[in-house]
Motif scaffolding. Structure first.
Motif, PDB file in Angstrom:
ATOM      1  N   GLU A  96       0.823  -1.210   0.000  1.00  0.00           N
ATOM      2  CA  GLU A  96       0.000   0.000   0.000  1.00  0.00           C
ATOM      3  C   GLU A  96       0.859   1.262   0.000  1.00  0.00           C
ATOM      4  OE1 GLU A  96      -2.681  -0.240   3.252  1.00  0.00           O
ATOM      5  OE2 GLU A  96      -3.701  -2.044   2.524  1.00  0.00           O
ATOM      6  N   PHE A  97       1.973   1.229   0.729  1.00  0.00           N
ATOM      7  CA  PHE A  97       2.874   2.387   0.754  1.00  0.00           C
ATOM      8  C   PHE A  97       3.468   2.643  -0.632  1.00  0.00           C
ATOM      9  CE2 PHE A  97       6.807   4.658   1.487  1.00  0.00           C
ATOM     10  CZ  PHE A  97       6.495   5.552   2.503  1.00  0.00           C
ATOM     11  N   LEU A  98       3.964   1.596  -1.303  1.00  0.00           N
ATOM     12  CA  LEU A  98       4.548   1.753  -2.635  1.00  0.00           C
ATOM     13  C   LEU A  98       3.496   2.147  -3.673  1.00  0.00           C
ATOM     14  CD1 LEU A  98       7.047  -1.242  -2.796  1.00  0.00           C
ATOM     15  CD2 LEU A  98       7.576   1.181  -2.489  1.00  0.00           C
ATOM     16  N   GLU A  99       2.283   1.615  -3.537  1.00  0.00           N
ATOM     17  CA  GLU A  99       1.225   1.991  -4.472  1.00  0.00           C
ATOM     18  C   GLU A  99       0.877   3.471  -4.342  1.00  0.00           C
ATOM     19  OE1 GLU A  99      -1.642   1.741  -7.420  1.00  0.00           O
ATOM     20  OE2 GLU A  99      -0.014   0.370  -6.854  1.00  0.00           O
ATOM     21  N   LEU A 100       0.801   3.972  -3.103  1.00  0.00           N
ATOM     22  CA  LEU A 100       0.558   5.404  -2.904  1.00  0.00           C
ATOM     23  C   LEU A 100       1.710   6.235  -3.455  1.00  0.00           C
ATOM     24  CD1 LEU A 100      -1.029   7.757  -1.623  1.00  0.00           C
ATOM     25  CD2 LEU A 100       0.217   7.321   0.494  1.00  0.00           C
ATOM     26  N   LEU A 101       2.940   5.790  -3.222  1.00  0.00           N
ATOM     27  CA  LEU A 101       4.106   6.519  -3.730  1.00  0.00           C
ATOM     28  C   LEU A 101       4.116   6.547  -5.254  1.00  0.00           C
ATOM     29  CD1 LEU A 101       6.813   7.935  -3.158  1.00  0.00           C
ATOM     30  CD2 LEU A 101       7.884   5.681  -3.091  1.00  0.00           C
ATOM     31  N   ARG A 102       3.787   5.429  -5.900  1.00  0.00           N
ATOM     32  CA  ARG A 102       3.788   5.380  -7.363  1.00  0.00           C
ATOM     33  C   ARG A 102       2.657   6.206  -7.950  1.00  0.00           C
ATOM     34  NH1 ARG A 102       1.064   3.059 -11.284  1.00  0.00           N
ATOM     35  NH2 ARG A 102      -0.373   2.135  -9.782  1.00  0.00           N
ATOM     36  N   ARG A 103       1.445   6.084  -7.380  1.00  0.00           N
ATOM     37  CA  ARG A 103       0.287   6.780  -7.940  1.00  0.00           C
ATOM     38  C   ARG A 103       0.297   8.272  -7.640  1.00  0.00           C
ATOM     39  NH1 ARG A 103      -3.006   4.261  -5.229  1.00  0.00           N
ATOM     40  NH2 ARG A 103      -3.613   5.860  -3.740  1.00  0.00           N
ATOM     41  N   ARG A 104       0.749   8.657  -6.451  1.00  0.00           N
ATOM     42  CA  ARG A 104       0.672  10.053  -6.027  1.00  0.00           C
ATOM     43  C   ARG A 104       1.878  10.869  -6.478  1.00  0.00           C
ATOM     44  NH1 ARG A 104       0.740  14.570  -4.988  1.00  0.00           N
ATOM     45  NH2 ARG A 104      -0.053  15.718  -3.171  1.00  0.00           N
ATOM     46  N   PHE A 105       3.069  10.300  -6.401  1.00  0.00           N
ATOM     47  CA  PHE A 105       4.277  11.068  -6.685  1.00  0.00           C
ATOM     48  C   PHE A 105       5.047  10.554  -7.898  1.00  0.00           C
ATOM     49  CE2 PHE A 105       3.473  11.323  -2.105  1.00  0.00           C
ATOM     50  CZ  PHE A 105       3.411  12.697  -1.925  1.00  0.00           C
ATOM     51  N   TYR A 123       4.261   9.106   4.231  1.00  0.00           N
ATOM     52  CA  TYR A 123       3.703   8.368   5.369  1.00  0.00           C
ATOM     53  C   TYR A 123       2.472   9.084   5.949  1.00  0.00           C
ATOM     54  CZ  TYR A 123       3.461   5.981   9.865  1.00  0.00           C
ATOM     55  OH  TYR A 123       3.025   5.260  10.949  1.00  0.00           O
ATOM     56  N   ASN A 124       2.522  10.412   6.025  1.00  0.00           N
ATOM     57  CA  ASN A 124       1.370  11.156   6.550  1.00  0.00           C
ATOM     58  C   ASN A 124       0.144  10.986   5.655  1.00  0.00           C
ATOM     59  OD1 ASN A 124       2.676  12.140   8.821  1.00  0.00           O
ATOM     60  ND2 ASN A 124       3.465  13.941   7.750  1.00  0.00           N
ATOM     61  N   GLU A 125       0.358  10.945   4.339  1.00  0.00           N
ATOM     62  CA  GLU A 125      -0.769  10.704   3.441  1.00  0.00           C
ATOM     63  C   GLU A 125      -1.277   9.264   3.572  1.00  0.00           C
ATOM     64  OE1 GLU A 125      -0.810  11.858  -0.531  1.00  0.00           O
ATOM     65  OE2 GLU A 125       0.180  13.793  -0.236  1.00  0.00           O
ATOM     66  N   TYR A 126      -0.366   8.346   3.834  1.00  0.00           N
ATOM     67  CA  TYR A 126      -0.767   6.946   3.952  1.00  0.00           C
ATOM     68  C   TYR A 126      -1.612   6.709   5.206  1.00  0.00           C
ATOM     69  CZ  TYR A 126      -0.331   1.956   4.889  1.00  0.00           C
ATOM     70  OH  TYR A 126      -0.602   0.646   5.188  1.00  0.00           O
TER      71      TYR A 126
END
Length: 394
Positions: free
Chosen positions: A75-84, A95-98
């Motif tokens: 989930e952390f890597l998916e947020l990093l890939r999709r968001r940034f 991490y704060n967004e997660y």
């Protein structure tokens, strides 16, 4: 005791607690239950359901920890890939967004104790590029998607091919300019000498109408007669005629085009002629192609086939070599096949379109190949053709 009033402080506090995030210390990851305060968390730990979950976890604790760790990492890597994307960003921002999601997997249930340990682990495993600064740790996602890597390689190949074309054109123009300069005669440079006179009494006279100065003894004014005036008028007329001739010559030279301009015009005409010969469709019967689209599944991806029939210029009926299946494919879903040296190919685009040839060698640096023509009016000629303009004959 009845429920608290709607506007009482206790009711307002309960509504505030029910919204948003609660304290992490009062969250049970095994039961996935968030308690509002310390008393609620204590009651939950004494409950029968929590005790049953602890018994299940005690049988194989590594299984549950690995599961929560994988969930947190994915989930952390998916947020990093999709968001940034592939941008460099501070790990605490991600991490704060997660953790803003109430249903996220908490880090205290994973194998990592701190965010720094998790960031270092991402760098060691090759998921991200990490670097430490005075402001903290920064992460940059590494996109390993095969389709993304293929697109990046294709863009790099096209950019390199464009640069090579520009370098070849610039080199050709410089060579032509050098030849033009070598062909011209070296212009004589004027030599300036010091003006001297033999005696102090000797005077220097300048003839403004002539192109040179004459040093000699001056004549008395009485000696200037009608003949001298006639000579001066003739010299002035000749000098004006020379100036007119020089002006007309300079204008004619200005009208003439320089060698560089002629070379540029010749290159433009040549490029225009080649563009007129090229077309945006290249499919031909009896050639071997490779399927590059993933829409047909892994069964046909990267498999080769033979073009049996061309339809509407841009589509073709392809018979797969391995399975024998017949598919109707667009030219954007396939690519040409480059055989081994010595094999026969068919030129699909350009001035030698529909000409059969033999592959002599491959130039990987320029993404082209050397072919020997076997048919047509220029049989036996060796030409350089780009990869996408020819394909193997079936």
């Amino acid at each position: 005791m009845g429920k608290a009033d709607f506007l009482s402080p206790k009711a307002i506090a309960n509504r505030i607690k029910s919204k948003g995030l609660q304290k992490l210390r009062w969250y049970c990851q095994m039961c996935q239950k968030q308690c509002r305060d310390e008393n609620g968390f204590k009651c939950h730990c004494m409950s029968e359901s929590h005790q049953r979950q602890l018994l299940l976890a005690s049988e194989d604790p590594n299984k549950f920890m690995d599961y929560f760790s994988d969930e947190f990492k994915n989930e952390f890597l998916e947020l990093l890939r999709r968001r940034f994307g592939t941008k460099r960003v501070h790990n605490n921002i991600v991490y704060n967004e997660y953790i803003s999601d109430r249903e996220h997997v908490h880090m205290n249930s994973t194998q990592w104790e701190t965010l720094t340990d998790f960031t270092k682990w991402l760098g060691r495993e090759g998921f991200c590029k990490v670097d430490e600064t005075p402001k903290g740790w920064y992460v940059q996602y590494i996109d390993r998607d095969p389709e993304t890597i293929r697109l990046q390689e294709e863009q790099a190949r096209r950019k390199k091919a464009d640069l090579d074309d520009e370098e070849r054109s610039a080199k050709f123009i410089n060579e032509q300019v050098r030849r033009g300069r070598d062909g011209k005669e070296i212009e004589e440079t004027p030599v300036f000498t010091e003006l001297k006179r033999e005696s102090e009494e000797e005077k220097i006279a300048f003839n403004l109408g002539a192109s040179a100065c004459v040093a000699g003894p001056s004549k008395p004014s009485s000696a200037l007669g009608a003949s001298a005036l006639k000579a001066a008028a003739a010299a002035a007329a000749s000098s004006s005629t020379k100036r007119k001739d020089a002006g007309s010559d300079s204008r004619s030279e200005k009208k003439k085009k320089s060698a560089l301009e002629e070379i540029m015009e010749m290159e433009a005409r040549k490029k225009k002629k080649l563009d007129a010969v090229r077309t945006d469709y290249w499919m031909q019967p009896n050639i071997v192609i490779k399927v590059v689209t993933k829409r047909l599944g892994e069964k046909y991806h990267k498999k080769k086939g033979v073009v049996m029939e061309v339809r509407d210029k841009y589509a073709a009926v392809v018979k797969m070599i391995d399975s024998g299946d017949k598919l109707k494919l667009d030219q954007n879903h396939v690519e040409t096949v480059i055989p081994a040296p010595g094999k026969r190919v068919l030129i699909l685009n350009g001035p030698y379109r529909d000409v059969e040839a033999v592959l002599e060698g491959i130039d990987e640096k320029n993404f082209s190949a050397t072919l020997t023509l076997e048919t047509g009016s220029q049989k036996g000629k060796r030409v350089d053709i780009a990869y996408e303009d020819f394909s193997k004959l079936a």
